[in-house]
Design a protein around this motif. Structure first.
Motif, mmCIF file in Angstrom:
data_model
loop_
_atom_site.group_PDB
_atom_site.id
_atom_site.type_symbol
_atom_site.label_atom_id
_atom_site.label_comp_id
_atom_site.label_asym_id
_atom_site.label_seq_id
_atom_site.Cartn_x
_atom_site.Cartn_y
_atom_site.Cartn_z
ATOM 1 N N SER A 78 21.671 13.546 -5.788
ATOM 2 C CA SER A 78 20.918 12.748 -4.825
ATOM 3 C C SER A 78 19.447 12.804 -5.219
ATOM 4 C CB SER A 78 21.125 13.265 -3.401
ATOM 5 O OG SER A 78 20.618 14.571 -3.269
ATOM 6 N N PHE A 79 18.762 11.707 -4.965
ATOM 7 C CA PHE A 79 17.342 11.596 -5.275
ATOM 8 C C PHE A 79 16.768 10.478 -4.419
ATOM 9 C CE2 PHE A 79 19.770 9.078 -8.263
ATOM 10 C CZ PHE A 79 19.125 7.852 -8.303
ATOM 11 N N ALA A 80 15.496 10.262 -4.515
ATOM 12 C CA ALA A 80 14.851 9.189 -3.765
ATOM 13 C C ALA A 80 14.159 8.254 -4.739
ATOM 14 C CB ALA A 80 13.850 9.768 -2.775
ATOM 15 N N VAL A 81 14.148 6.982 -4.396
ATOM 16 C CA VAL A 81 13.475 5.978 -5.214
ATOM 17 C C VAL A 81 12.385 5.329 -4.358
ATOM 18 C CG1 VAL A 81 15.149 4.154 -4.662
ATOM 19 C CG2 VAL A 81 13.822 3.998 -6.737
ATOM 20 N N THR A 82 11.235 5.063 -4.980
ATOM 21 C CA THR A 82 10.101 4.510 -4.253
ATOM 22 C C THR A 82 9.426 3.408 -5.039
ATOM 23 O OG1 THR A 82 8.044 5.057 -3.100
ATOM 24 C CG2 THR A 82 8.458 6.203 -5.177
ATOM 25 N N ASP A 83 8.739 2.544 -4.304
ATOM 26 C CA ASP A 83 7.860 1.561 -4.920
ATOM 27 C C ASP A 83 6.419 1.833 -4.479
ATOM 28 O OD1 ASP A 83 7.870 0.707 -2.304
ATOM 29 O OD2 ASP A 83 8.623 -1.295 -2.719
ATOM 30 N N THR A 84 6.165 3.043 -4.043
ATOM 31 C CA THR A 84 4.913 3.610 -3.527
ATOM 32 C C THR A 84 4.608 3.191 -2.093
ATOM 33 O OG1 THR A 84 3.373 1.918 -4.351
ATOM 34 C CG2 THR A 84 3.916 3.722 -5.861
ATOM 35 N N ASN A 85 5.332 2.224 -1.526
ATOM 36 C CA ASN A 85 5.137 1.849 -0.130
ATOM 37 C C ASN A 85 6.281 2.319 0.756
ATOM 38 O OD1 ASN A 85 2.667 0.606 -0.436
ATOM 39 N ND2 ASN A 85 3.561 -1.395 -0.848
ATOM 40 N N ALA A 86 7.474 2.398 0.191
ATOM 41 C CA ALA A 86 8.651 2.836 0.938
ATOM 42 C C ALA A 86 9.539 3.656 0.017
ATOM 43 C CB ALA A 86 9.418 1.628 1.476
ATOM 44 N N LEU B 179 6.376 -3.718 -8.199
ATOM 45 C CA LEU B 179 5.143 -2.925 -8.166
ATOM 46 C C LEU B 179 3.914 -3.825 -8.224
ATOM 47 C CD1 LEU B 179 6.129 0.074 -10.462
ATOM 48 C CD2 LEU B 179 5.892 0.071 -7.975
ATOM 49 N N LYS B 180 3.978 -4.913 -8.999
ATOM 50 C CA LYS B 180 2.860 -5.872 -9.041
ATOM 51 C C LYS B 180 2.667 -6.515 -7.680
ATOM 52 C CE LYS B 180 2.851 -7.160 -13.922
ATOM 53 N NZ LYS B 180 3.162 -8.233 -14.908
ATOM 54 N N GLU B 181 3.776 -6.843 -7.026
ATOM 55 C CA GLU B 181 3.709 -7.446 -5.706
ATOM 56 C C GLU B 181 3.042 -6.505 -4.706
ATOM 57 O OE1 GLU B 181 7.150 -8.566 -2.689
ATOM 58 O OE2 GLU B 181 7.211 -9.821 -4.498
ATOM 59 N N GLN B 182 3.265 -5.197 -4.887
ATOM 60 C CA GLN B 182 2.647 -4.198 -4.014
ATOM 61 C C GLN B 182 1.196 -3.932 -4.401
ATOM 62 O OE1 GLN B 182 4.299 -3.048 -1.422
ATOM 63 N NE2 GLN B 182 6.167 -4.090 -2.002
ATOM 64 N N GLY B 183 0.803 -4.406 -5.589
ATOM 65 C CA GLY B 183 -0.566 -4.203 -6.054
ATOM 66 C C GLY B 183 -0.826 -2.834 -6.646
ATOM 67 N N VAL B 184 0.222 -2.131 -7.091
ATOM 68 C CA VAL B 184 0.042 -0.777 -7.612
ATOM 69 C C VAL B 184 0.426 -0.641 -9.075
ATOM 70 C CG1 VAL B 184 0.338 0.312 -5.357
ATOM 71 C CG2 VAL B 184 2.327 -0.068 -6.803
ATOM 72 N N TYR B 185 0.833 -1.732 -9.722
ATOM 73 C CA TYR B 185 1.270 -1.641 -11.112
ATOM 74 C C TYR B 185 0.071 -1.581 -12.047
ATOM 75 C CZ TYR B 185 3.406 -2.767 -15.568
ATOM 76 O OH TYR B 185 3.814 -2.735 -16.873
ATOM 77 N N VAL B 186 0.130 -0.643 -12.979
ATOM 78 C CA VAL B 186 -0.878 -0.532 -14.032
ATOM 79 C C VAL B 186 -0.150 -0.678 -15.359
ATOM 80 C CG1 VAL B 186 -2.613 0.933 -15.101
ATOM 81 C CG2 VAL B 186 -2.280 0.999 -12.631
ATOM 82 N N ASP B 187 -0.547 -1.662 -16.157
ATOM 83 C CA ASP B 187 0.097 -1.912 -17.443
ATOM 84 C C ASP B 187 -0.237 -0.779 -18.403
ATOM 85 O OD1 ASP B 187 1.255 -2.900 -19.713
ATOM 86 O OD2 ASP B 187 0.094 -4.752 -19.774
ATOM 87 N N PRO B 188 0.780 -0.038 -18.900
ATOM 88 C CA PRO B 188 0.505 1.082 -19.798
ATOM 89 C C PRO B 188 -0.037 0.632 -21.157
ATOM 90 C CG PRO B 188 2.869 0.733 -19.608
ATOM 91 C CD PRO B 188 2.200 -0.181 -18.632
ATOM 92 N N LYS B 189 0.143 -0.642 -21.483
ATOM 93 C CA LYS B 189 -0.334 -1.165 -22.765
ATOM 94 C C LYS B 189 -1.781 -1.641 -22.694
ATOM 95 C CE LYS B 189 4.283 -2.549 -24.052
ATOM 96 N NZ LYS B 189 5.214 -3.644 -24.211
ATOM 97 N N ALA B 190 -2.282 -1.783 -21.465
ATOM 98 C CA ALA B 190 -3.666 -2.250 -21.305
ATOM 99 C C ALA B 190 -4.620 -1.137 -21.727
ATOM 100 C CB ALA B 190 -3.920 -2.650 -19.848
ATOM 101 N N ARG B 191 -5.594 -1.515 -22.518
ATOM 102 C CA ARG B 191 -6.567 -0.518 -22.984
ATOM 103 C C ARG B 191 -7.796 -0.577 -22.101
ATOM 104 N NH1 ARG B 191 -6.151 -0.845 -29.531
ATOM 105 N NH2 ARG B 191 -3.902 -0.614 -29.566
ATOM 106 N N PRO B 192 -8.322 0.582 -21.717
ATOM 107 C CA PRO B 192 -9.536 0.569 -20.896
ATOM 108 C C PRO B 192 -10.701 0.004 -21.710
ATOM 109 C CG PRO B 192 -8.867 2.819 -21.428
ATOM 110 C CD PRO B 192 -7.822 1.899 -21.977
ATOM 111 N N GLU B 193 -11.539 -0.769 -21.014
ATOM 112 C CA GLU B 193 -12.700 -1.359 -21.695
ATOM 113 C C GLU B 193 -13.725 -0.284 -22.001
ATOM 114 O OE1 GLU B 193 -14.209 -4.784 -19.696
ATOM 115 O OE2 GLU B 193 -12.219 -5.455 -19.162
ATOM 116 N N SER B 194 -14.360 -0.426 -23.177
ATOM 117 C CA SER B 194 -15.349 0.585 -23.606
ATOM 118 C C SER B 194 -16.709 0.274 -23.079
ATOM 119 C CB SER B 194 -15.438 0.640 -25.136
ATOM 120 O OG SER B 194 -14.154 0.746 -25.693
#
Length: 151
Positions: A75-83, A136-151
């Motif tokens: 047993s475990f729990a699954v979340t989308d950060t809102n529920a 997650l995008k719909e919830q506004g919490v998705y961060v693309d792991p491929k996106a590089r931070p701007e310098s």
């Protein structure tokens, strides 16, 4: 003679239309159990599905929520950060299944618990199922792991 040919042609066309409608109906009937809709944990909490409906749920496995029972019970729990939705599964989990990782499970709700018949896990460190990313995008919490931070 011309009237008979025209009447026969109309009969053949009508028969073809009826056969096409019947074939479409049979294909739709055969596929009714093969269509499984995806729901995020927030959607499941806000609008619970009808009892017995088979669907897919996906999100991130909650840290510290994995509990192993007797045999292959997990047993475990699954979340989308809102529920968060508790999940129960009896079977062998994929090797890459883990806390904080993306997953999608197929099953149905029994009370407040999702009872999974199949669990799928990510396949590398950046993969997340498309449905989970969209939720997650719909919830506004998705961060693309491929996106590089701007310098």
């Amino acid at each position: 003679m011309k009237g008979l040919k025209k009447q026969r042609r109309i009969q053949v066309i009508l028969l073809a239309v009826v056969a096409l409608i019947a074939a479409t109906g049979l294909v739709g009937y055969a596929m009714r159990d093969g269509i499984n809709f995806f729901r995020s944990p927030s959607q499941v909490v806000q609008a619970p599905p009808p009892p017995g409906e088979v669907f897919r749920i996906g999100g991130l496995v909650v840290e510290g929520s994995i509990r192993r029972g007797e045999g292959t019970e997990v047993s475990f729990a699954v979340t989308d950060t809102n529920a968060t939705v508790p999940v129960r599964y009896s079977g062998i989990l994929p090797d890459l299944f883990g806390e904080g990782q993306g997953m999608v499970a197929l099953g149905r709700m029994e009370g407040d618990t999702f009872v999974a018949t199949e669990v799928l896990a990510k396949h590398d460190e950046t993969y997340m199922p498309k449905e989970v990313v969209d939720a997650l995008k719909e919830q506004g919490v998705y961060v693309d792991p491929k996106a590089r931070p701007e310098s």
